[in-house]
Design a protein around this motif. Structure first.
Motif, PDB file in Angstrom:
ATOM      1  N   LEU A 240      23.265 -46.229  83.091  1.00  0.00           N
ATOM      2  CA  LEU A 240      22.713 -45.347  84.150  1.00  0.00           C
ATOM      3  C   LEU A 240      22.962 -45.970  85.544  1.00  0.00           C
ATOM      4  N   GLY A 241      23.512 -45.238  86.386  1.00  0.00           N
ATOM      5  CA  GLY A 241      23.936 -45.857  87.686  1.00  0.00           C
ATOM      6  C   GLY A 241      25.186 -46.250  87.753  1.00  0.00           C
ATOM      7  N   ASP A 242      25.847 -46.341  86.673  1.00  0.00           N
ATOM      8  CA  ASP A 242      27.583 -46.971  86.832  1.00  0.00           C
ATOM      9  C   ASP A 242      28.192 -45.677  87.479  1.00  0.00           C
ATOM     10  N   ILE A 243      29.346 -46.254  88.426  1.00  0.00           N
ATOM     11  CA  ILE A 243      30.073 -45.079  89.128  1.00  0.00           C
ATOM     12  C   ILE A 243      31.378 -44.865  88.135  1.00  0.00           C
ATOM     13  N   LEU A 244      31.628 -43.585  88.322  1.00  0.00           N
ATOM     14  CA  LEU A 244      32.982 -42.983  87.640  1.00  0.00           C
ATOM     15  C   LEU A 244      33.868 -42.354  88.674  1.00  0.00           C
ATOM     16  N   ILE A 245      35.185 -42.831  88.363  1.00  0.00           N
ATOM     17  CA  ILE A 245      36.108 -42.297  89.321  1.00  0.00           C
ATOM     18  C   ILE A 245      36.989 -41.436  88.423  1.00  0.00           C
ATOM     19  N   SER A 246      37.511 -40.333  89.004  1.00  0.00           N
ATOM     20  CA  SER A 246      38.248 -39.365  87.967  1.00  0.00           C
ATOM     21  C   SER A 246      39.772 -39.796  88.208  1.00  0.00           C
ATOM     22  N   GLU A 247      40.251 -40.069  87.048  1.00  0.00           N
ATOM     23  CA  GLU A 247      41.665 -40.461  86.925  1.00  0.00           C
ATOM     24  C   GLU A 247      42.651 -39.253  86.553  1.00  0.00           C
ATOM     25  N   LYS A 248      41.546 -37.932  86.034  1.00  0.00           N
ATOM     26  CA  LYS A 248      42.213 -36.671  85.950  1.00  0.00           C
ATOM     27  C   LYS A 248      40.878 -35.776  85.927  1.00  0.00           C
ATOM     28  N   ILE A 249      40.868 -34.500  86.003  1.00  0.00           N
ATOM     29  CA  ILE A 249      39.719 -33.646  85.757  1.00  0.00           C
ATOM     30  C   ILE A 249      40.221 -32.645  84.958  1.00  0.00           C
ATOM     31  N   THR A 250      39.405 -32.305  83.847  1.00  0.00           N
ATOM     32  CA  THR A 250      40.017 -31.352  83.015  1.00  0.00           C
ATOM     33  C   THR A 250      38.909 -30.109  83.164  1.00  0.00           C
ATOM     34  N   ASP A 251      39.419 -28.944  83.395  1.00  0.00           N
ATOM     35  CA  ASP A 251      38.476 -27.714  83.574  1.00  0.00           C
ATOM     36  C   ASP A 251      38.479 -27.176  82.140  1.00  0.00           C
TER      37      ASP A 251
ATOM     38  N   ASN B 239      23.190 -55.183  90.625  1.00  0.00           N
ATOM     39  CA  ASN B 239      22.228 -54.488  89.622  1.00  0.00           C
ATOM     40  C   ASN B 239      23.326 -54.362  88.281  1.00  0.00           C
ATOM     41  N   ASP B 240      24.445 -55.080  88.225  1.00  0.00           N
ATOM     42  CA  ASP B 240      25.424 -54.689  87.264  1.00  0.00           C
ATOM     43  C   ASP B 240      25.848 -53.147  87.265  1.00  0.00           C
ATOM     44  N   THR B 241      26.301 -52.885  88.573  1.00  0.00           N
ATOM     45  CA  THR B 241      26.826 -51.443  88.577  1.00  0.00           C
ATOM     46  C   THR B 241      28.259 -51.783  88.526  1.00  0.00           C
ATOM     47  N   ALA B 242      28.691 -51.061  87.455  1.00  0.00           N
ATOM     48  CA  ALA B 242      30.031 -51.219  87.164  1.00  0.00           C
ATOM     49  C   ALA B 242      30.962 -49.854  87.488  1.00  0.00           C
ATOM     50  N   VAL B 243      32.175 -50.073  87.800  1.00  0.00           N
ATOM     51  CA  VAL B 243      32.769 -48.828  87.873  1.00  0.00           C
ATOM     52  C   VAL B 243      33.992 -48.565  87.008  1.00  0.00           C
ATOM     53  N   HIS B 244      34.083 -47.253  86.578  1.00  0.00           N
ATOM     54  CA  HIS B 244      34.828 -46.924  85.453  1.00  0.00           C
ATOM     55  C   HIS B 244      35.889 -45.900  85.842  1.00  0.00           C
ATOM     56  N   VAL B 245      36.993 -45.996  85.629  1.00  0.00           N
ATOM     57  CA  VAL B 245      37.917 -44.850  85.937  1.00  0.00           C
ATOM     58  C   VAL B 245      38.594 -44.645  84.786  1.00  0.00           C
TER      59      VAL B 245
ATOM     60  N   ALA C 225      33.804 -35.449  70.851  1.00  0.00           N
ATOM     61  CA  ALA C 225      34.959 -35.511  69.668  1.00  0.00           C
ATOM     62  C   ALA C 225      36.294 -35.107  70.326  1.00  0.00           C
ATOM     63  N   LYS C 226      36.043 -33.474  71.047  1.00  0.00           N
ATOM     64  CA  LYS C 226      37.575 -33.073  71.557  1.00  0.00           C
ATOM     65  C   LYS C 226      38.225 -33.818  72.702  1.00  0.00           C
ATOM     66  N   HIS C 227      37.409 -34.807  73.434  1.00  0.00           N
ATOM     67  CA  HIS C 227      38.031 -35.290  74.541  1.00  0.00           C
ATOM     68  C   HIS C 227      37.340 -36.761  74.288  1.00  0.00           C
ATOM     69  N   PRO C 228      38.062 -37.461  73.494  1.00  0.00           N
ATOM     70  CA  PRO C 228      37.596 -38.966  73.074  1.00  0.00           C
ATOM     71  C   PRO C 228      37.868 -40.034  74.455  1.00  0.00           C
ATOM     72  N   ASP C 229      38.717 -39.442  75.343  1.00  0.00           N
ATOM     73  CA  ASP C 229      38.936 -40.518  76.413  1.00  0.00           C
ATOM     74  C   ASP C 229      37.822 -40.124  77.670  1.00  0.00           C
ATOM     75  N   ALA C 230      37.332 -39.106  77.701  1.00  0.00           N
ATOM     76  CA  ALA C 230      36.491 -38.675  78.816  1.00  0.00           C
ATOM     77  C   ALA C 230      35.388 -39.663  79.031  1.00  0.00           C
ATOM     78  N   ILE C 231      35.248 -39.979  80.243  1.00  0.00           N
ATOM     79  CA  ILE C 231      34.147 -40.937  80.489  1.00  0.00           C
ATOM     80  C   ILE C 231      32.833 -40.310  80.991  1.00  0.00           C
ATOM     81  N   GLY C 232      32.768 -39.014  81.584  1.00  0.00           N
ATOM     82  CA  GLY C 232      31.899 -38.121  82.017  1.00  0.00           C
ATOM     83  C   GLY C 232      32.177 -36.988  82.283  1.00  0.00           C
TER      84      GLY C 232
END
Length: 633
Positions: free
Chosen positions: A478-489, A532-538, A559-566
């Motif tokens: 919780l609190g980790d930062i997510l950066i969009s590499e691509k966005i799936t609608d 506070n160990d705030t990591a950044v995930h792309v 299951a359908k989007h195994p690479d999605a981070i959030g």
């Protein structure tokens, strides 16, 4: 539009009130700085300055106890048209050349008196004394100039140099006086309206001169407010806490300024050496006339053929004496000329010394101009739009930026959406807007608000910042930062019946955000302070116009989007609006839950982390250059 114009008497009273104010001396030095000599002020007395500005509606007048002085950009004559007429022109000339007038008038007046005394033979001695006094005055002033420039004319502080450059390029407010604390805000409102009138009047006149017509003019400029020109502590505190402060010496009032405004140009200082040489030439020609008159009265051409009895001979003799030489074939016979010849040996060293000081000052000015062109860091070079949705997201972004700039931002309502103009951080102007509802659809959704804000602000970059859900609790926190590499609608789908069951087949796009911004974020991630160990995930993000709070659905998504981070609700709509407008865009959010068993406890912390990362991007210079500049266009 009629404005209240102060009379000369009003301006005199106002000047006296400024002198009596707690910070009046500092304000007077700001309005009337020392000239190049260090002896005379560069501008006329404050009474004349205010009266001249009042004739051009550049004094915002509430009374002698409350007023402000506005000055146009002196290095951009195309931005301001002075009021026609002999009176305003004469006052402007006197104000501009005040130090020259004070320097030249005593000497020229003395020379005029000496010329008037020459026809009377008995008054030749007083004429000589007056001439000597004029020369002594000139030499003394020039000597003091040299000493002041050599020992006291040091480089200004960087902030003072920056303020001078900004004053040359932008409208400035060098003086603000308001004794009634309750009317300070009212005065600032009047200042904004007056500046709009001055700019709009010039725009309309230019359009009319070109055969066009402009109806509504939108103010797109900045006003530089000098802190040292504010005469009371209360007004200075108001300016520092409610306006966009970018420097300890001045604040900037933003009026929807665009990066496409006229290019800024450094202003060159007056060429004092040329002025000095011109003054020497004028004095030489005047003295040659004096010598000729005295010589003619002392002898005739027949009795003293070597005398300086003609103007060319007198002029040649003076020119040689300035170089410590005797002119060939010229031998003055009058006591006046002989004494003057001795005195003329003194100015020659001053020419060398003044030349040294002038070229030294010019070198400094050229160096500052180069630095200004290379590092235009005082004003926004790019415009960055930050889109938020929830109140907790908006407040986190505002708090983070305000904590850095130490100024409180208030929303403006002159466009389709309210905008918080947050000021400039490392050459990037930040603007914050908030969507009125979660999700993409609806008139107040992220898609509509983003599109409206882009049309209104014309940003170079757009970021959607806030909170989201994570999909990988095994390697995320919780609190980790997510950066969009691509966005799936996930909203655009086709429902088909297959073997007695309904199957959903996604037909939405997987949009890739700005590759330039993605590379920028990856680079800035390197020096991101990992508190506070705030990591950044792309990685890939999901966008679904549904509020997710069900563990089975989360399991199906992973299951359908195994690479999605959030995922979130607004990313796809925001990205669509930015892409249509051609704006470089990116999603930056922080994990507040896992899509199930939601509570609001982690939302403030997550929102603060996302806002802190955006502030880190601005502070590090990652958003300081336009896409065109980065591409070398």
């Amino acid at each position: 539009m009629p404005f209240s114009r102060p009379s000369l008497r009003d301006c005199h009273h106002a000047a006296r009130r400024v002198e009596a104010a707690p910070l009046g001396r500092s304000a007077l030095r700001t309005v009337r700085p020392s000239g190049v000599s260090g002896i005379f002020r560069a501008r006329a007395p404050l009474t004349l300055v205010l009266f001249a500005a009042g004739l051009e509606d550049r004094v915002v007048w509430q009374g002698a106890d409350g007023f402000a002085l506005l000055e146009p950009p002196i290095a951009r004559p195309e931005a301001w048209r002075h009021r026609p007429g002999f009176g305003p022109a004469a006052l402007r000339w006197l104000d501009r050349y005040w130090s020259t007038v004070v320097f030249a008038v005593p000497g020229l007046t003395a020379l005029a008196i000496a010329v008037a005394l020459l026809p009377f033979a008995a008054l030749h001695a007083p004429a000589l004394l007056v001439t000597v006094a004029a020369m002594a005055y000139t030499v003394t002033v020039l000597s003091i100039m040299f000493v002041w420039q050599l020992f006291f004319g040091r480089d200004d502080e960087p902030s003072a140099r920056a303020a001078g450059t900004l004053a040359a390029d932008h409208w400035t407010m060098p003086l603000l006086h308001q004794e009634n604390e309750q009317r300070i805000g009212e005065l600032f409102d009047q200042i904004e309206r007056r500046l709009h009138h001055l700019v709009a009047d010039r725009v309309r006149q230019d359009a009319a001169d070109q055969g066009g017509q402009v109806t509504r003019v939108r103010l797109s400029t900045r006003l530089i407010c000098m802190h040292t020109g504010v005469t009371t502590d209360q007004a200075r505190a108001y300016l520092g806490t409610t306006r966009s402060v970018i420097n300890r010496d001045y604040s900037v009032l933003f009026f929807d300024a665009r990066p496409e405004d006229l290019a800024r140009r450094p202003v060159n200082p007056p060429a004092f050496f040329r002025f000095y040489l011109a003054s020497v030439v004028i004095v030489v020609f005047a003295l040659a006339y004096l010598v000729m008159i005295v010589e003619r009265g002392s002898c005739t051409e027949a009795s003293c053929s070597g005398g300086a009895t003609t103007y060319p001979r007198a002029l040649a003799w003076i020119a040689y004496r300035l170089l410590w030489q005797d002119a060939p074939g010229v031998e003055p016979v009058s006591d006046f000329a002989i004494a003057l010849g001795l005195l003329l040996s003194l100015p020659a060293p001053m020419v060398v010394l003044v030349a040294f000081v002038a070229f030294r000052a010019q070198y400094r000015a050229d160096k500052q101009a180069r630095l200004h062109l290379e590092n235009r860091n005082q004003m926004g070079n790019t415009r960055v739009l930050i889109v938020t949705v929830a109140d907790v997201e908006r407040d986190a972004v505002l708090d983070a930026i305000e904590g850095h700039t130490r100024s409180v931002a208030s929303p403006t309502y002159d466009g389709p959406v309210p905008v918080f103009a947050m000021g400039t951080i490392n050459d990037a102007e930040l603007f914050v807007v908030q969507a009125g509802s979660q999700g993409t659809v609806g008139p107040a959704g992220a898609l509509t608000v983003t599109a409206d804000a882009i049309r209104h602000l014309a940003p170079h970059y757009a970021l959607i910042v806030g909170i989201c859900y994570g999909l990988r609790p095994d390697r995320q926190r919780l609190g980790d930062i997510l950066i969009s590499e691509k966005i799936t609608d996930l909203d655009h789908a086709k429902l088909v019946e297959l073997d007695g069951r309904i199957e959903e087949r996604l037909r939405g796009e997987s949009v890739v955000p700005s590759p330039m911004l993605l590379n920028t974020v990856r680079a800035a991630q390197r020096d991101w302070p990992r508190r506070n160990d705030t990591a950044v995930h792309v990685g890939p993000m999901l966008a679904w116009n549904k509020l997710l709070n069900a563990a089975p659905v989360v399991k199906r998504l992973t299951a359908k989007h195994p690479d999605a981070i959030g995922g979130d609700m607004e990313g796809a709509g925001f990205q669509a609006a930015a892409r249509v407008a051609g704006v470089e865009s990116m999603l930056i959010k922080s994990i507040c839950d896992w899509g199930a068993d939601k509570d609001d406890d982690a939302q403030p912390m997550a929102a603060r982390n996302a806002a802190a990362f955006v502030l880190h991007l601005a502070k590090s210079g990652a958003l300081s250059y336009t896409p065109a500049q980065r591409r070398g266009l």
